[in-house]
Design an enzyme around this catalytic site. Structure first.
Site, PDB file in Angstrom:
ATOM      1  N   THR A  33       0.847  -1.190   0.000  1.00  0.00           N
ATOM      2  CA  THR A  33       0.000   0.000   0.000  1.00  0.00           C
ATOM      3  C   THR A  33       0.887   1.246   0.000  1.00  0.00           C
ATOM      4  O   THR A  33       1.997   1.234   0.513  1.00  0.00           O
ATOM      5  CB  THR A  33      -0.951   0.042   1.220  1.00  0.00           C
ATOM      6  OG1 THR A  33      -0.189   0.170   2.429  1.00  0.00           O
ATOM      7  CG2 THR A  33      -1.800  -1.223   1.277  1.00  0.00           C
ATOM      8  N   GLY A  34       0.376   2.322  -0.602  1.00  0.00           N
ATOM      9  CA  GLY A  34       1.137   3.570  -0.646  1.00  0.00           C
ATOM     10  C   GLY A  34       2.372   3.475  -1.500  1.00  0.00           C
ATOM     11  O   GLY A  34       3.455   3.937  -1.112  1.00  0.00           O
ATOM     12  N   GLY A  37       4.641   6.807  -2.593  1.00  0.00           N
ATOM     13  CA  GLY A  37       5.308   7.653  -1.614  1.00  0.00           C
ATOM     14  C   GLY A  37       6.812   7.425  -1.631  1.00  0.00           C
ATOM     15  O   GLY A  37       7.326   6.583  -2.371  1.00  0.00           O
ATOM     16  N   ILE A  39       8.940   6.068   0.622  1.00  0.00           N
ATOM     17  CA  ILE A  39       9.303   4.705   0.977  1.00  0.00           C
ATOM     18  C   ILE A  39       8.616   3.717   0.046  1.00  0.00           C
ATOM     19  O   ILE A  39       9.190   2.699  -0.337  1.00  0.00           O
ATOM     20  CB  ILE A  39       8.963   4.411   2.450  1.00  0.00           C
ATOM     21  CG1 ILE A  39       9.866   5.246   3.374  1.00  0.00           C
ATOM     22  CG2 ILE A  39       9.108   2.923   2.767  1.00  0.00           C
ATOM     23  CD1 ILE A  39       9.558   5.098   4.859  1.00  0.00           C
ATOM     24  N   GLY A  40       7.391   4.018  -0.352  1.00  0.00           N
ATOM     25  CA  GLY A  40       6.644   3.124  -1.230  1.00  0.00           C
ATOM     26  C   GLY A  40       7.348   2.855  -2.545  1.00  0.00           C
ATOM     27  O   GLY A  40       7.398   1.710  -3.017  1.00  0.00           O
ATOM     28  N   SER A 153       7.047   3.664  12.767  1.00  0.00           N
ATOM     29  CA  SER A 153       7.939   4.824  12.811  1.00  0.00           C
ATOM     30  C   SER A 153       8.703   4.834  14.126  1.00  0.00           C
ATOM     31  O   SER A 153       8.233   4.295  15.140  1.00  0.00           O
ATOM     32  CB  SER A 153       7.135   6.117  12.690  1.00  0.00           C
ATOM     33  OG  SER A 153       7.927   7.251  12.997  1.00  0.00           O
ATOM     34  N   TYR A 166       0.038  11.215  15.280  1.00  0.00           N
ATOM     35  CA  TYR A 166       0.871  10.374  14.428  1.00  0.00           C
ATOM     36  C   TYR A 166       1.582   9.309  15.262  1.00  0.00           C
ATOM     37  O   TYR A 166       1.578   8.125  14.923  1.00  0.00           O
ATOM     38  CB  TYR A 166       1.889  11.241  13.693  1.00  0.00           C
ATOM     39  CG  TYR A 166       2.845  10.475  12.806  1.00  0.00           C
ATOM     40  CD1 TYR A 166       2.463  10.076  11.530  1.00  0.00           C
ATOM     41  CD2 TYR A 166       4.130  10.159  13.242  1.00  0.00           C
ATOM     42  CE1 TYR A 166       3.344   9.371  10.706  1.00  0.00           C
ATOM     43  CE2 TYR A 166       5.018   9.456  12.433  1.00  0.00           C
ATOM     44  CZ  TYR A 166       4.616   9.068  11.165  1.00  0.00           C
ATOM     45  OH  TYR A 166       5.487   8.370  10.354  1.00  0.00           O
TER      46      TYR A 166
END
Length: 256
Positions: A33-34, A37, A39-40, A153, A166
């Site tokens: 997913t993602g 981005g 990192i994606g 994270s 977050y």
């Protein structure tokens, strides 16, 4: 929670198809997913070396098309917080490796957080992984093989000022990882987590140069990390057959 959103579920944003491996044994499939981005993109690149890749993205259609072309991947434009999206993708693709990577960030004082800020953060980082894991887990269990990797994270481990929502969501993802690993381990499925430190890219665009320099000074390796380093860690966990329920810090030693 913020659900029932409409998703533009377009699997064929290009006419590209996954290329059949040149060797006789069909490669396994990874769902990320993602994928567009910071990192994606690195995940799509690195993971495609060993898996056929299916990835989601929200808005960057041009980047998605580029990744499809470069890595013979399959892209789906969708909102991962739409409860129906993961079910639809799971009906089209098998999944041996699921990487819950999609994320958002926001720097805001706790007193200024709105209900929308809070629920959006929880939706993306907790509801999305819940939907995708629940959709693909039955297939893994039936095969008694599979791997889920959640991207948390360093702030989910240590907490961050002005990022309470977050940090809370990322900490929740760690709890999700450890609990699910215990539950599905007897079925041969592994669940692990990566906690990146400060990575160069769009997720940290809200930090000033002064703050970034301070973070570098507090990192034993004396620098920021790269998205590719996170992706290499994911590839390691994908193949580490006796590793489950772990949180792997890719953080240069931050917080030791």
């Amino acid at each position: 929670m913020l659900n029932n959103r409409q998703s533009d579920f377009r699997g064929d944003i290009n006419s590209s198809r996954m290329q059949t491996p040149s060797y006789s044994q069909k490669r396994k499939t990874a769902v990320i997913t993602g994928g567009t981005g910071t990192i994606g993109q690195a995940l799509v690149e690195i993971i495609s070396k060993r898996y056929d890749v299916v990835f989601t993205y929200l808005s960057n259609r041009n980047k998605a098309a580029e990744l499809e072309h470069l890595y013979s991947a399959k892209a789906y434009r969708c909102d991962i917080t739409d409860i129906n999206v993961a079910k639809r993708i799971s009906m089209k693709h098998d999944c041996d490796l699921l990487i819950n990577n999609a994320g958002i960030s926001q720097i805001k004082e706790f007193s200024q957080l709105t209900e929308l800020d809070w629920y959006k953060m929880m939706d993306v980082h907790l509801s999305g992984p819940f939907y995708f894991t629940q959709a693909f887990l039955p297939g893994m269990i039936s095969k008694k093989s599979g791997c889920v990797i959640n991207i948390s994270s360093v702030w989910g481990v240590h907490g961050a000022s002005c990022e309470v929502h977050y940090s809370t969501a990322k900490a929740g993802l760690i709890g999700f990882t450890k609990s699910l690993a215990k539950e599905v381990g007897p079925s041969g499925v592994r669940v692990n987590c990566i906690a990146p430190g400060v990575i160069t890219g769009n997720m940290n665009r809200g930090f000033s140069e002064e703050v970034l320099n301070d973070l570098k000074e507090n990192t034993p390796l004396g620098r920021l990390g790269s998205a590719k380093e996170v992706a290499i860690a994911a590839l390691y966990l994908a193949g580490a057959e006796f590793v489950t329920g772990q949180v792997l810090g890719v953080d240069g030693g931050f917080g030791m």
